[in-house]
Design a protein around this motif. Structure first.
Motif, short mmCIF file in Angstrom:
data_model
loop_
_atom_site.label_atom_id
_atom_site.label_comp_id
_atom_site.label_asym_id
_atom_site.label_seq_id
_atom_site.Cartn_x
_atom_site.Cartn_y
_atom_site.Cartn_z
N ILE A 74 0.86 -1.18 0.00
CA ILE A 74 0.00 0.00 0.00
C ILE A 74 0.90 1.23 0.00
O ILE A 74 1.77 1.38 0.86
CB ILE A 74 -0.93 0.02 1.22
CG1 ILE A 74 -1.78 -1.26 1.26
CG2 ILE A 74 -1.85 1.25 1.17
CD1 ILE A 74 -2.59 -1.42 2.53
N LEU A 75 0.68 2.10 -0.98
CA LEU A 75 1.53 3.27 -1.20
C LEU A 75 0.82 4.56 -0.84
O LEU A 75 -0.40 4.67 -0.97
CB LEU A 75 1.94 3.34 -2.68
CG LEU A 75 2.63 2.11 -3.27
CD1 LEU A 75 2.70 2.24 -4.78
CD2 LEU A 75 4.03 1.95 -2.68
N PHE A 76 1.59 5.55 -0.43
CA PHE A 76 1.12 6.92 -0.30
C PHE A 76 1.24 7.58 -1.67
O PHE A 76 2.06 7.19 -2.50
CB PHE A 76 1.98 7.64 0.74
CG PHE A 76 1.66 9.09 0.94
CD1 PHE A 76 0.36 9.51 1.18
CD2 PHE A 76 2.66 10.04 0.91
CE1 PHE A 76 0.06 10.85 1.37
CE2 PHE A 76 2.38 11.39 1.10
CZ PHE A 76 1.08 11.79 1.33
N GLU A 77 0.41 8.59 -1.92
CA GLU A 77 0.35 9.23 -3.25
C GLU A 77 1.72 9.69 -3.73
O GLU A 77 2.07 9.51 -4.91
CB GLU A 77 -0.62 10.41 -3.19
CG GLU A 77 -0.80 11.11 -4.52
CD GLU A 77 -1.73 12.31 -4.41
OE1 GLU A 77 -2.11 12.84 -5.47
OE2 GLU A 77 -2.07 12.71 -3.29
N LYS A 78 2.52 10.28 -2.85
CA LYS A 78 3.82 10.79 -3.28
C LYS A 78 4.77 9.65 -3.63
O LYS A 78 5.64 9.81 -4.50
CB LYS A 78 4.41 11.70 -2.20
CG LYS A 78 3.71 13.06 -2.11
CD LYS A 78 4.42 13.99 -1.14
CE LYS A 78 3.71 15.34 -1.06
NZ LYS A 78 3.80 16.10 -2.33
N THR A 79 4.62 8.51 -2.98
CA THR A 79 5.43 7.34 -3.35
C THR A 79 5.00 6.80 -4.70
O THR A 79 5.84 6.40 -5.52
CB THR A 79 5.30 6.25 -2.28
OG1 THR A 79 5.52 6.81 -0.98
CG2 THR A 79 6.31 5.14 -2.51
N LEU A 80 3.70 6.78 -4.94
CA LEU A 80 3.18 6.34 -6.24
C LEU A 80 3.78 7.17 -7.37
O LEU A 80 4.16 6.64 -8.41
CB LEU A 80 1.65 6.47 -6.26
CG LEU A 80 0.97 6.29 -7.63
CD1 LEU A 80 1.13 4.87 -8.12
CD2 LEU A 80 -0.49 6.69 -7.55
N ASN A 81 3.87 8.47 -7.15
CA ASN A 81 4.31 9.37 -8.22
C ASN A 81 5.83 9.56 -8.27
O ASN A 81 6.33 10.32 -9.09
CB ASN A 81 3.62 10.73 -8.06
CG ASN A 81 2.12 10.63 -8.29
OD1 ASN A 81 1.67 9.89 -9.16
ND2 ASN A 81 1.33 11.36 -7.52
N ALA A 82 6.54 8.88 -7.37
CA ALA A 82 8.00 8.94 -7.38
C ALA A 82 8.56 7.73 -8.13
O ALA A 82 7.82 6.93 -8.70
CB ALA A 82 8.51 8.98 -5.94
N LYS A 83 9.88 7.61 -8.10
CA LYS A 83 10.53 6.50 -8.78
C LYS A 83 11.41 5.71 -7.81
O LYS A 83 11.88 6.25 -6.81
CB LYS A 83 11.37 7.00 -9.96
CG LYS A 83 10.53 7.57 -11.09
CD LYS A 83 11.36 7.91 -12.31
CE LYS A 83 10.46 8.38 -13.46
NZ LYS A 83 11.25 8.68 -14.68
#
Length: 296
Positions: A74-83
């Motif tokens: 389960i990811l936080f939004e900023k982790t989703l949009n990072a690399k």
């Protein structure tokens, strides 16, 4: 078979657990402090999120963090949009055969009727479409229940399923998380009321509407067994809810067909100053313990 179909089959059938790496703005400072990074180490939110992403990347890229024992993250939004290692996070995870989920709730309302509902989620359909386009399989959203207040519990479950239907319509699988406070004096009674409300809503779903449930480990072993076999429930997962590693894994092992979705119990003993080998040893021990409790 599409990637989504492969991921759905994996979540239904395979052994393992879900890692919760979704600390958001409010809980990130505490997570960093536990990791050994004090608040004076960063000057603003951007620096704070950079540090937490570095911590998460260290976890995700560790040699012990594989799809052999970890079904999803389960990811936080900023982790989703990072690399991670130069790849979009979801792409990196699926390369390891790990299914990505996204935390979508925007935090909790003030307590009313002994519960905390979720705050509104503006443009929920748009958020889901964006997440789907980035390779996310499912979502997670959390409410909290503090006492056996039937009106409050009904409101929590109603809101969760209202959001869930929007998520399903837009192509993802929602994790419904009505957390029960582990310190509640009437925890057992809360769980009975909650289960009845969940079953009522689950029975209204159609054959192609699937959800997952993330529940506090119950006072009575196997209390949620009828939820684990419900045709519209992909999987029942458990939150650690403030229990330490030993307590959480012992309780989990006593609940057949329930797997972990732990955060604290997974990450508690990791520290920023550990060597790569020390970090991997500690993480591997936690993964093994949670995995074994999940498949018992």
């Amino acid at each position: 078979m599409t990637i989504f179909e492969q991921q759905l089959r994996r979540m239904k059938q395979d052994k393992g657990f879900i890692a919760a790496l979704d600390q958001s703005g409010g809980s990130t400072p505490k997570a960093l402090t536990g990791y050994g990074i004090q608040e004076n180490a960063y000057k603003n939110e951007d620096e704070m999120y950079g540090l937490i992403h570095a911590m998460r990347s260290r976890v995700l890229t560790d040699k012990s963090f594989t799809g052999d024992k970890i079904l999803g993250v389960i990811l936080f939004e900023k982790t989703l949009n990072a690399k991670v290692e130069g790849m979009p996070t979801t792409e990196y995870l699926w390369k390891k055969h790990i299914v990505p989920f996204l935390k979508i709730d925007k935090g909790l309302e003030e307590k009313k009727n002994d519960v905390q509902l979720m705050k509104p989620i503006p443009n929920l359909a748009g958020i889901i479409q964006d997440a789907k386009s980035k390779g996310v399989f499912g979502t997670k959203m959390r409410s909290v229940i503090f006492a056996n207040n039937q009106a409050g519990i009904a409101a929590v479950v109603q809101q969760q399923f209202e959001f869930a239907r929007i998520i399903i319509e837009n192509g993802l699988v929602p994790i419904i998380e009505p957390e029960v406070d582990i310190h509640a004096a009437d925890k057992k009674e809360i769980e009975a009321t909650l289960k009845a409300a969940l079953l009522e809503q689950l029975n209204k779903l159609t054959a192609n509407q699937n959800v997952m449930l993330k529940l506090t480990l119950p006072a009575e072993n196997n209390f949620y067994s009828d939820l684990t076999t419900h045709p519209q429930v992909v999987r029942v997962v458990a939150l650690s809810g403030g229990y330490d590693f030993e307590k959480a894994t012992n309780l989990l092992a006593n609940n057949k067909n329930v797997i972990a979705s732990f955060s604290r119990a997974l990450l508690d003993d990791l520290r920023v100053d550990q060597t790569t080998e020390q970090f991997s040893t500690v993480l591997s021990k936690a993964i093994d313990g949670i995995y074994n409790a999940s498949i018992t």
